[in-house]
Design a protein around this motif. Structure first.
Motif, PDB file in Angstrom:
ATOM      1  N   PHE A  15       0.828  -1.208   0.000  1.00 24.60           N
ATOM      2  CA  PHE A  15       0.000   0.000   0.000  1.00 24.60           C
ATOM      3  C   PHE A  15       0.864   1.260   0.000  1.00 24.60           C
ATOM      4  O   PHE A  15       0.511   2.266  -0.624  1.00 24.60           O
ATOM      5  CB  PHE A  15      -0.960   0.008   1.198  1.00 24.60           C
ATOM      6  N   GLY A  16       1.992   1.227   0.688  1.00 25.22           N
ATOM      7  CA  GLY A  16       2.897   2.371   0.688  1.00 25.22           C
ATOM      8  C   GLY A  16       3.436   2.661  -0.709  1.00 25.22           C
ATOM      9  O   GLY A  16       3.484   3.820  -1.141  1.00 25.22           O
ATOM     10  N   PHE A  17       3.840   1.606  -1.439  1.00 28.95           N
ATOM     11  CA  PHE A  17       4.314   1.796  -2.805  1.00 28.95           C
ATOM     12  C   PHE A  17       3.210   2.325  -3.704  1.00 28.95           C
ATOM     13  O   PHE A  17       3.454   3.157  -4.578  1.00 28.95           O
ATOM     14  CB  PHE A  17       4.872   0.492  -3.376  1.00 28.95           C
ATOM     15  N   ARG A  18       1.991   1.838  -3.494  1.00 28.70           N
ATOM     16  CA  ARG A  18       0.882   2.325  -4.311  1.00 28.70           C
ATOM     17  C   ARG A  18       0.641   3.809  -4.070  1.00 28.70           C
ATOM     18  O   ARG A  18       0.400   4.566  -5.016  1.00 28.70           O
ATOM     19  CB  ARG A  18      -0.385   1.527  -4.018  1.00 28.70           C
ATOM     20  N   LEU A  19       0.689   4.233  -2.801  1.00 23.67           N
ATOM     21  CA  LEU A  19       0.491   5.649  -2.501  1.00 23.67           C
ATOM     22  C   LEU A  19       1.620   6.498  -3.085  1.00 23.67           C
ATOM     23  O   LEU A  19       1.376   7.569  -3.650  1.00 23.67           O
ATOM     24  CB  LEU A  19       0.401   5.865  -0.994  1.00 23.67           C
ATOM     25  N   LEU A  20       2.852   6.040  -2.941  1.00 21.24           N
ATOM     26  CA  LEU A  20       3.976   6.779  -3.513  1.00 21.24           C
ATOM     27  C   LEU A  20       3.870   6.859  -5.030  1.00 21.24           C
ATOM     28  O   LEU A  20       4.151   7.902  -5.632  1.00 21.24           O
ATOM     29  CB  LEU A  20       5.301   6.131  -3.109  1.00 21.24           C
TER      30      LEU A  20
END
Length: 85
Positions: A15-20
């Motif tokens: 999810f962090g990579f998706r947000l970034l």
């Protein structure tokens, strides 16, 4: 319990990579599109310069009226064909 912690960390990383990616993707796309546009404009400018250069040479050659032929070029022998009745 360790399995759930590992699974939770993996999900949070995803999810962090998706947000970034959602945040930085527009900036990256603009950057790459500008680079692509510059390359295209440079190629088009070079093509235009070459066509202008060759058209100027063609104009000079046609204005001179005399075509220079290479005396060493082997064109071949002229053959006169006659029609048969």
């Amino acid at each position: 319990m360790e399995f759930l912690e590992t699974l939770l960390i993996i999900i949070l990383i995803i999810f962090g990579f998706r947000l970034l990616f959602k945040f930085f993707a527009p900036f990256l796309m603009r950057y790459f599109m500008k680079k692509l546009k510059q390359k295209f404009e440079n190629a088009q400018q070079q093509s235009h310069n070459q066509s202008t250069y060759t058209s100027q040479n063609d104009n000079l050659n046609s204005q001179s009226g005399s075509r220079k032929t290479n005396p060493n070029s082997k064109v071949g022998e002229y053959v006169d064909y006659e029609e048969l009745d």
